[in-house]
Every structure is written in structure tokens, then in C-alpha cells.
Design a protein around this motif. Structure first.
Motif: not given
Lengths: 257, 265
Positions: A157, A161, A165, A237-238, A240-242, A244, A246
Motif C-alpha cells: 500500500y 500510494d 496518490s 484502488e487504495h 481513498d485510504r491513503v 494506511e 499494509y
């Protein structure tokens, strides 16, 4: 009378009696650092591409380098130490290789004119090695500094990100092409420069080395692009949860070990 | 440089048998030759086109001679031996250095662009002074057998040499100093002080020679820097254009390994 080396050198007479041995050593060091960096980049690509085998595989590789499976907990500082060594090798290699660059417009124009006239593959490849080498000064620096200062932010993740992101993907895309072209041509050139694998028929060896060089370049570019695409997909995919982290299901609290 | 002019009785011996081609039916070829006189102020380099009939087994040297004989006596180019031995007729043929006398028009035509060898003093058109460059290189590298004064005895019978070693030396001695390797080298084009493949090949040749008493430390004094073997960027243009097919890539690699070893002694 002071005949210290700095005075003699200042008078332009450093090589008057005996030629300096430094050019020989610098030539070897340039080749050696290039070799280590190119081989490191092969390994690096395989480790990074573990994401293609799944998030858990990439997490496992990451934690392995952080010493998790030896010490029972992760020490991202280990990654920083490795990065520091790579930075050192890169700086030494760049400082030595820059000596070969065209240093003024006359040299650049002469080389390009010669290259276009000759249409000779190795001569053209050197030009691309020079262009990508120059690009790597700027492309590798931010990536290495990031890895040096934030080694803990590597993971399925975390990396995704960063790629998506935090908008690092354009840098990685350029970096991929620059590294694969520069390293591939560099390894081939090392072999012909020092006469490695020459055997009884050096011309046939050179043709095989050239074919191998192209095959490896295509392979690593394909692997690199697939890997970057995988990080981009996970990053999207991730999104919206930047931030977080793994954590594999197997090590989450309550998991059956 | 020779001013030999082929006469009407000058006999043409084809290098390679033409594939069933009949004399005179080889079609028309166009030779685009660089015209430039560096001593003529206001003169600018330009390409001049000559059209001629391609004869069976015609080499570029024959074509150029015919042009000079029948079309333009002012066209300057060099040749002596017409057999790939003297190295005088080296020029840039369709972008790559080569010998005019060893190049069949059929292999490079029908449009053939000819330029003088870069990197050498231009005399005019396709004629360059390679001799001046080669002499300077030979003097710089002391490209001759060095013997100790005390051991020099001209009355003594020369020591025997193993035939294999003599063969190896001869293989490198086949260099005709035509200048193709220099003109084909991107490194020497950028950095004129670079010694070039012809020079490094000479170092390899004299290093092999048991009569030459110089050791690697001595050779290091000649090529152990960035104008010498360490300046070589391994572009291998030299190796790929050498009209004598000398093993330049392996010889330069060999000299590089030996000189690098001196650096760590």
C-alpha cells in the motif's frame, strides 16, 4: 627546494618523470561501480516486481530486507544503509563517467554528426548511454533521497500510494527507461571493453552479447512496465485510504499462525 | 600521395567475380563526391554528382579514375597500390570509412556518397594527409622495436622466434595505417588527442615482440592515461570499419587489461 607534489602538479609537470597510476585505477573503478550498480538494478527489479505475485509476496520481500524474519521485528534503517551504499556508488560512478561526456557544443555536434553519418549501432548506443546517464543524475536523486529518509514507507500500500496518490509514477516511468537503457548498454560495453567472454571467436561473442543485451532490455522494460502498472492499479484502488499500512492477513491480530 | 593516372591500356582486374553480369550492362551509377579546397578562401564544401556506366567488377577506385579521366580532371583523391595494401585511398563511403580500391560500386551503389576522411588534414576534395597524423602517432608511441644499446650487435644472428609468435605479430603488423579506424572512432572525433585504435594496436604489436625490451611500465608511460587506452569508450567503430579486419576490439581490451594492472602494482 620544495618539490612537493602539489607544487610540481601546479607547474604542470606531474607526469614529467612517471605517469600517474590514477587514470588506470579510475578506469577500473568506473567499470566496477557501473557493474555493481547494473547488477543491483537487476536484483532491484526482481524484488520490486514481487508485487506481480501479490501483495503478500511484496510485503514479505520488504520485511525480509528490514530484518523482520531475523530479528523478529522490522528495522527500516537497514534499507537506509543499503541506499547509502548505492548513493555512494552512484556518486563515484557519475563523477567518473561524466569525464566521457561531450563537454562543449563542438564535441556534441561532432559526435552527433559522426553518429548520423556512420549509422553504427555501438556508436549510437553510446549516445543514448550518455543521454540516459545525464538524465539519471536528476531522476535517481529524488528516488534515492526518498528511500534514504523514509525507508519504512515501502510496502504494497505504501509504495502504491506513493506511485499514484503522491504522483511519483511519471518519475518512475522515466527512471525505468533511463536505467534499463543505460544499464543494458553499459553491461554490454563492459564486456567488450575488457574482453570478457571473448573466447576463440570474439566477433561471434559480441553478436551474442548484443542479442542478449537487447533481450534483457526488452525483458526488464516489460517487467518494469507491468510492475509499475500493478502499483498504479493498487494505488488507484487504495486512493481513498491513503496512508494506511499494509498488514497481511496472516500477521493481523487474531490470525491463526 | 600518388598522382598515378590510369591510361587507356590500364587493365582492370575485378576483385570479385560479378554474378553473371556482362561488361557494360551494370547500369548507371551516381557518385556524389565532396568538393572542397581548404586553401581557397570563399570556397564552401559541396557535393558534386558524376554519373557513369558501371562496368563489371568496378571498384570505387576505378570509378573515380574514370571520372577524373573523362569528366573532371580537377577531382582530387589518393591512391597508390589499388590492392588494399597502401591505405592511400581510404575515404568515407556512404557514411562509413573504407578503401575505395576494395569497394565494389555494385555493393554500395547506385548512389554513392564520398567524403574525405575526417580527423586528418584535408588536402582537397577526397584527399587527406593521413601520413602526417600517422607519423606524429608513431613518434608519440615510439612505435619501433626498442633494444638496449649494449645488446645492440648488428653482426649477431637474430634470435629465433616461435612461428606462432611471429604469426601473431604479423597479424597485427598487417595494419596499413589507412586511417579508417581513426575516422570511424567517435572518441577521437570528439577528443583529438586520443591515440586511436591504430596506435593501441601498435602498442599490442610491440608488446608481443620479444626483441622489444620495453615492459608494461614503459608502455604505461605512452598510453596509460585518458588520451591513451583509458580514453577508449569501446564504441568499436574502429573494429567494424577496419578494411584489414584487424582484431582491434580484442587488442584494445588486451592493452587495457595490461595497463590497468600496472595501475594497481
Amino acid at each position: 627546494m620544495d618539490t612537493s607534489s602539489s607544487i610540481v602538479t601546479g607547474a604542470g609537470l606531474a607526469d614529467a618523470v612517471r605517469k600517474s597510476r590514477l587514470p588506470a585505477r579510475l578506469d577500473v573503478v568506473q567499470s566496477a561501480t557501473g557493474l555493481v550498480l547494473a547488477l543491483f538494478m537487476w536484483g532491484h527489479m526482481f524484488f520490486v516486481s514481487s508485487i506481480l505475485l501479490g501483495k503478500d509476496a511484496m510485503w514479505t520481500i520488504t520485511k525480509m530486507f528490514e530484518g523482520y524474519f531475523i530479528f523478529g521485528r522490522a528495522y527500516p534503517g537497514i534499507v537506509s544503509v543499503v541506499v547509502a551504499v548505492i548513493v555512494l556508488l552512484l556518486v563515484v560512478h557519475a563523477a567518473l563517467a561524466v569525464r566521457k561526456f561531450p563537454i562543449n557544443y563542438r564535441q556534441l555536434r561532432t559526435y552527433r554528426g559522426h553518429m548520423k553519418l556512420m549509422r553504427h549501432e555501438d556508436t549510437t548506443l553510446w549516445y543514448w548511454q550518455f543521454v540516459t546517464g545525464f538524465a539519471l543524475f536528476f531522476l535517481a536523486a529524488p528516488h534515492l533521497f526518498q528511500m534514504l529518509t523514509q525507508p519504512g514507507l515501502i510496502g504494497p500500500y505504501e509504495s502504491s500510494d506513493r506511485v499514484w496518490s503522491y504522483h511519483w509514477w511519471p518519475l518512475y516511468l522515466l527512471l525505468l527507461f533511463a536505467v534499463e537503457v543505460h544499464g543494458g548498454v553499459g553491461l554490454y560495453r563492459l564486456a567488450v571493453k575488457w574482453g570478457w567472454f571473448a573466447g576463440s571467436n570474439p566477433d561471434a561473442t559480441r553478436r551474442r552479447l548484443k542479442a542478449l543485451k537487447w533481450a534483457l532490455t526488452v525483458f526488464f522494460l516489460a517487467l518494469g512496465l507491468a510492475t509499475l502498472a500493478a502499483y498504479i492499479r493498487i494505488g488507484i484502488e487504495h486512493a481513498d485510504r491513503v496512508g494506511e499500512r499494509y498488514v497481511p492477513a496472516s500477521v493481523q491480530p487474531g490470525a491463526v499462525k | 600521395m600518388s598522382m598515378f593516372r590510369p591510361t587507356a591500356t590500364h587493365k582492370v582486374i575485378p576483385l570479385v567475380p560479378a554474378d553473371g553480369a556482362q561488361p557494360g550492362n551494370g547500369g548507371r551509377i551516381r557518385v556524389h563526391a565532396m568538393r572542397y579546397n581548404p586553401r581557397d578562401p570563399g570556397n564552401a564544401p559541396r557535393l558534386q554528382t558524376y554519373e557513369l556506366e558501371q562496368a563489371e567488377g568496378m571498384t570505387l577506385f576505378i570509378a573515380l579514375s574514370e571520372i577524373r579521366e573523362k569528366q573532371d580532371p580537377s577531382l582530387q583523391f589518393d591512391f597508390v597500390c589499388r590492392a588494399g595494401i597502401c591505405g592511400s585511398c581510404a575515404m568515407v563511403i556512404n557514411g562509413r570509412p573504407g578503401l575505395a580500391c576494395r569497394t565494389l560500386t555494385k555493393a554500395v551503389g547506385p548512389d554513392i556518397t564520398l567524403l574525405p576522411l575526417p580527423g586528418f588534414e584535408l588536402i582537397g576534395d577526397l584527399s587527406v594527409n593521413t601520413g602526417k597524423w600517422m607519423r606524429a602517432m608513431s613518434e608519440r608511441l615510439e612505435a619501433w622495436v626498442h633494444m638496449k644499446e649494449a645488446e645492440l650487435d648488428l653482426t649477431r644472428i637474430e634470435a629465433r622466434m616461435e612461428p606462432e609468435l611471429a604469426e601473431q605479430i604479423y597479424e597485427l603488423d598487417r595494419c596499413i595505417e589507412c586511417g579508417c579506424c581513426v575516422a570511424g572512432c567517435g572518441t577521437v572525433r570528439m577528443r583529438e588527442a586520443f591515440v586511436g585504435a591504430v596506435g593501441l594496436n601498435k602498442i599490442a604489436r610491440f608488446r608481443l615482440d620479444p626483441r622489444d625490451t620495453r615492459d608494461d611500465d614503459d608502455f604505461y608511460e605512452l598510453v596509460g592515461d585518458d588520451d591513451g587506452v583509458f580514453g577508449c569508450m569501446s564504441l568499436l567503430g574502429c573494429h567494424d570499419v577496419c578494411p584489414k579486419q584487424l582484431p582491434l576490439a580484442t587488442q584494445i581490451a588486451f592493452v587495457r587489461r595490461k595497463m590497468a594492472a600496472v595501475g594497481f602494482r
